[in-house]
Scaffold this active site. Sequence first.
Site, PDB file in Angstrom:
ATOM      1  N   GLU A 133       0.815  -1.216   0.000  1.00 49.08           N
ATOM      2  CA  GLU A 133       0.000   0.000   0.000  1.00 49.08           C
ATOM      3  C   GLU A 133       0.855   1.275   0.000  1.00 49.08           C
ATOM      4  OE1 GLU A 133      -2.726  -1.041  -0.658  1.00 49.08           O
ATOM      5  OE2 GLU A 133      -3.107  -2.886   0.422  1.00 49.08           O
TER       6      GLU A 133
ATOM      7  N   ASP B 100      -1.073  -0.558 -10.632  1.00 48.45           N
ATOM      8  CA  ASP B 100      -1.298  -1.984 -10.402  1.00 48.45           C
ATOM      9  C   ASP B 100      -1.176  -2.712 -11.736  1.00 48.45           C
ATOM     10  OD1 ASP B 100      -1.804  -1.932  -7.650  1.00 48.45           O
ATOM     11  OD2 ASP B 100      -3.921  -1.479  -7.942  1.00 48.45           O
TER      12      ASP B 100
ATOM     13  N   ARG C  70       5.660   8.299  -6.798  1.00 47.96           N
ATOM     14  CA  ARG C  70       4.848   8.202  -8.007  1.00 47.96           C
ATOM     15  C   ARG C  70       4.457   9.596  -8.476  1.00 47.96           C
ATOM     16  NH1 ARG C  70      -1.147   5.778  -8.787  1.00 47.96           N
ATOM     17  NH2 ARG C  70      -1.483   6.856  -6.806  1.00 47.96           N
TER      18      ARG C  70
END
Length: 519
Positions: free
Chosen positions: A200, A339, A246
């Site tokens: 996570e 993902d 990110r």
Amino acid sequence: MTEPEPVPGLFTLVLHTHLPWLAHHGRWPVGEEWLYQSWSASYLPLMRVLRTLAAEDRGHLLTLGVTPVVAAQLDDPYCLQGMQHWLANWQLRALEAAHLRTVADPSPASAPEALRQFGSREYAHAERELADYETLWRHGASPLLRELLDGEVIELLGGPLAHPFQPLLNPRLREFALREGLADAQQRFVHTPRGIWAPECAYAPGMEADYAAAGVGHFMVDGPSLHGDTALGRPVAGSDVVAFGRDLQVSYRVWSPKSGYPGHAAYRDFHTYDHTTGLKPARVTGRNVPSEAKAPYDPQRAEAAVDGHVADFVDTVRQRLRAESARIGRPAHVVAAFDTELFGHWWYEGPLWLERVLRALPAAGVRVGTLSDAIAAGFVGAPVELPPSSWGSGKDWQVWSGEKVADLVTLNGEVVDAALSTVDKALASDAAPTPRNFVADQILREALLTVSSDWPFMVSKDSAADYARYRAHLHAHATREIAGALASGRHEQAQRLADGWNRADGLFGALDARRLPGA
């Protein structure tokens, strides 16, 4: 044809491959079906894309996170057999669609002629996937991934066993899960990851010291953890461990909580099924178009949309690299992270987009490399103090520690405490060396499955919440049942219970409770 002007800096694509342990724990609507859908729609096509690009002598394409729990399922004999059955069933359903003459579903995408055309294409697709699977995957994913690692096609990110939310986990079990997870990767791939995708993207101050002690040199966080300044990797606190953030401006161009390429009208609609065959023959058509009115899927229309989105993404990356390099006064690093299951499972055209974008970026003057490449090339800035954070809603811990899941937080603490105290007593022995204790191993295995971050995530997001609660309490019960028998001296019963639970939860066969850090 003139060569494009090179842009400064480096671009890295990071994919995070994760599902919870699903084998032996239900089939539909949540359970093994989730594994087989992701495997067929994402993992098989991704491997094909990477092998195709590797055959073109392309390397250092992307950084691929594969969690130990996914690796375990992709190598598991039971799952391998189940996957073959699932692919064959998919082919049969496509054959049925190709030969239907009447349908009960009145929607345009399920009209007889539209469904027959779709079924013929789907049959060919299933046939190719089944042939690939039987040729390449007979011994699981590990040999395929090792080949890509040996050839420096990808960089591997690892992670802790069973994907726990680390900031809320007992430090002893946190250290154990991480070290065992890295060892699991070494056994499967003959490569120990230097970096991890922290479950996570969760971080608590001080965890960088744990990473350094385990040999981890870099890890992923979300952009807001670095206050949006993701242009360089940043050493955390006083360590040499580098956090990469990110870049949300680039990542959200592809997929965000509200928008992204997969919602384009031409792409296959994920949510619309043909109720006779269970296939998905419709395209998105429009944002507010109901399922029963969606148009039939058109591969040529979808392929044209892919080309448009490849061009848009390449342009976005070029602009972002230039802007960030100008802002910081040196070549910048841009990280887009997703993902893995987005590509194929959620977005049917995703693998084709990936293949084309990984060709188009270098052709457009963008240097592509891995996170390790970024460190080696010096894309590292000044040290930073990171706040407690994650990539969940609010970018804090609320998804895993909020009111909706307060009961699971309490459950996790109680189960872990019981497991650790029981294992400590079981391994307290005057014998040297201490023999391996299969019962203690299974207690830790079930405790780790209890604290998987997937269960509170699913509850907080109200996504198969009942299944998630059931799984958390099932593994908690297993932990307590085995530990209770062992603690009360009923050793034969504890062994029988451990054997029984291991038949369903036998992943991580090398897990050894003797390596649990001392109290």
